[in-house]
Design a protein around this motif. Structure first.
Motif, PDB file in Angstrom:
ATOM      1  N   ILE A   2     -18.545   6.982   1.023  1.00  0.00           N
ATOM      2  CA  ILE A   2     -17.311   6.203   1.099  1.00  0.00           C
ATOM      3  C   ILE A   2     -16.309   6.761   0.098  1.00  0.00           C
ATOM      4  O   ILE A   2     -16.610   6.894  -1.088  1.00  0.00           O
ATOM      5  N   LYS A   4     -12.830   6.296  -1.923  1.00  0.00           N
ATOM      6  CA  LYS A   4     -11.916   5.239  -2.369  1.00  0.00           C
ATOM      7  C   LYS A   4     -10.493   5.787  -2.471  1.00  0.00           C
ATOM      8  O   LYS A   4     -10.266   6.868  -3.019  1.00  0.00           O
ATOM      9  N   LYS A  28     -11.516  -6.690   6.103  1.00  0.00           N
ATOM     10  CA  LYS A  28     -11.799  -7.287   4.802  1.00  0.00           C
ATOM     11  C   LYS A  28     -12.604  -8.546   5.041  1.00  0.00           C
ATOM     12  O   LYS A  28     -12.218  -9.403   5.828  1.00  0.00           O
ATOM     13  N   ILE A  34     -11.740  -6.143  -1.153  1.00  0.00           N
ATOM     14  CA  ILE A  34     -12.017  -4.775  -0.724  1.00  0.00           C
ATOM     15  C   ILE A  34     -11.658  -4.627   0.752  1.00  0.00           C
ATOM     16  O   ILE A  34     -12.150  -5.377   1.596  1.00  0.00           O
ATOM     17  N   ASN A  36     -12.051  -2.213   3.905  1.00  0.00           N
ATOM     18  CA  ASN A  36     -12.871  -1.119   4.407  1.00  0.00           C
ATOM     19  C   ASN A  36     -12.219  -0.509   5.642  1.00  0.00           C
ATOM     20  O   ASN A  36     -11.629  -1.231   6.458  1.00  0.00           O
ATOM     21  N   GLN A  38     -12.772   2.697   8.769  1.00  0.00           N
ATOM     22  CA  GLN A  38     -13.681   3.643   9.414  1.00  0.00           C
ATOM     23  C   GLN A  38     -12.902   4.389  10.494  1.00  0.00           C
ATOM     24  O   GLN A  38     -12.231   3.771  11.323  1.00  0.00           O
ATOM     25  N   GLN A  77     -15.590   7.072   6.238  1.00  0.00           N
ATOM     26  CA  GLN A  77     -15.414   5.725   5.697  1.00  0.00           C
ATOM     27  C   GLN A  77     -14.582   5.751   4.413  1.00  0.00           C
ATOM     28  O   GLN A  77     -14.768   6.639   3.578  1.00  0.00           O
ATOM     29  N   GLN A  79     -12.390   3.060   1.416  1.00  0.00           N
ATOM     30  CA  GLN A  79     -12.209   1.730   0.834  1.00  0.00           C
ATOM     31  C   GLN A  79     -10.994   1.730  -0.072  1.00  0.00           C
ATOM     32  O   GLN A  79     -10.626   2.766  -0.637  1.00  0.00           O
ATOM     33  N   ASP A  81      -9.114  -1.200  -3.031  1.00  0.00           N
ATOM     34  CA  ASP A  81      -9.127  -2.502  -3.682  1.00  0.00           C
ATOM     35  C   ASP A  81      -7.693  -2.965  -3.845  1.00  0.00           C
ATOM     36  O   ASP A  81      -6.783  -2.152  -4.034  1.00  0.00           O
ATOM     37  N   GLU A 300     -20.294  -5.874  10.282  1.00  0.00           N
ATOM     38  CA  GLU A 300     -21.223  -4.847   9.809  1.00  0.00           C
ATOM     39  C   GLU A 300     -22.636  -5.146  10.299  1.00  0.00           C
ATOM     40  O   GLU A 300     -23.092  -6.286  10.241  1.00  0.00           O
TER      41      GLU A 300
END
Length: 356
Positions: A2, A4, A28, A34, A36, A38, A77, A79, A81, A300
């Motif tokens: 992943i 960031k 989220k 967070i 996410n 994809q 993937q 992420q 914040d 998920e």
């Protein structure tokens, strides 16, 4: 692995994928900060086989149709914040007029459902409708940010596949959560508008409707889940609406599996009815449209030994310059058709308010 990214970089990447017709999703989970994302490497449609796969699942209402998987192994993937406080803004209220024909058709269908209940065909059925809004220029990134701002306690997602379509939503309802062998779900039903400085009070119809959902879930899971614990019902907020909620948890039995548990739960009485088979038949035969992924589930599956799945409520499908908003409500013999219509109007505001 992943990667960031700052939120501005991630939204740029999402916008580029959207413009280039690349399959992607962004989501989220409730009460988290967070986001996410994809991005799939190709546009192959991959269906779930045995629920042992790892990735993100997007499943339709009709459980006889396949669920789509975005596998971790065939995607990148990312992420980011963010601080929820920096995103918060006041809710805006809009008043888009509904077509008279939509109202008349929905009320007639609710009346038919009540008559069918009185004939003992089923105890409850969930009747829904699709409301189509024309929009000149749809901005995916800004719409998603608006969903994040307005619904921090929901599963907020955007899902796109060039061969399937673009869906977005902010759903408050957990289908199930599995961590190792621990299982959790909720029974969520009943709806009231939130009023300022007003104590919530539930009528017999809403209490009965939620009891049906809770009893069904507990009965279905009786052999699949052991040491079941059930909370007392309590009121929760989702956007500008109140619902009745019961928490249910336990341990997965050795002879059970994730696939068996999902089959027992979906579609729940909160989105279908009871008994499930006859309620589903009524829906498929009488609703004047295809629900597709509305009242399906998403989330998920088998990521870090955890599964987090949510019922696809408070959602919309975007097609060129048309946006379809999906809303519905549980019908029992005590339902009042006009009030059931008004409930769908209130629920539609959840999505309409992010389109300003």
């Amino acid at each position: 692995m992943i990667i960031k990214l700052p939120i501005s970089h991630l939204t740029d990447k999402i916008q580029m994928a959207f413009e280039q017709n690349q399959a992607f999703l962004v989501y989220k989970k409730p009460n988290e900060t967070i986001v996410n994302a994809q991005f799939l490497w190709d546009d192959e449609i991959i269906s779930i086989v045995d629920f042992k796969e790892s990735g993100f699942i997007f499943a339709p209402f009709d459980d006889e149709k396949p669920a789509i998987l975005f596998p971790l192994a065939k995607s990148e993937q990312f992420q980011c914040d963010f601080l929820m406080d920096n995103l918060m803004e006041e809710n805006k209220e809009i008043d888009l007029k509904n077509k008279v024909s939509d109202k008349e058709a929905h009320i007639k269908l609710v009346e038919k459902a009540i008559e069918t209940i009185k004939l003992n065909e089923f105890e409850k059925v969930v009747i829904s409708r699709k409301e189509v809004i024309e929009i000149a220029d749809f901005d995916f990134v800004n719409t998603y940010k608006s969903l994040l701002k307005k619904y921090p306690t929901a599963m907020v997602y955007g899902w796109f596949h060039p061969k399937v379509g673009l869906w977005m939503g902010a759903t408050p309802e957990l289908l199930c959560k599995v961590k190792n062998n621990h299982f959790a779900t909720v029974a969520l039903a009943g709806t009231q508008l939130i009023a300022d400085n007003e104590m919530i009070s539930w009528g017999d119809k809403e209490i009965y409707e939620q009891q049906l959902v809770k009893d069904f879930i507990v009965d279905e899971l009786n052999t699949a889940i052991k040491n079941i614990k059930i909370s007392n019902p309590y009121s929760v907020k989702a956007g500008h609406l109140w619902h009745i909620k019961t928490d249910i948890e336990g341990e997965i039995a050795a002879e059970s599996s994730l696939e068996k548990i999902i089959q027992k739960l979906h579609p729940t009485p909160a989105v279908c009815g009871l008994p499930r088979k006859s309620a589903k038949e009524f829906i498929l035969q009488n609703e004047a449209y295809n629900r597709e992924f509305y009242t399906g589930y998403l989330g998920e599956i088998n990521i870090n030994k955890s599964t987090d799945l949510y019922v696809n409520l408070r959602c919309m499908k975007i097609e060129e310059k048309n946006i379809s908003i999906y809303v519905g409500g549980g019908i029992t013999q005590d339902s009042i058709p006009e009030k059931e219509w008004e409930e769908t109007v209130s629920k539609a505001k959840t999505m309409k308010n992010v389109l300003l």
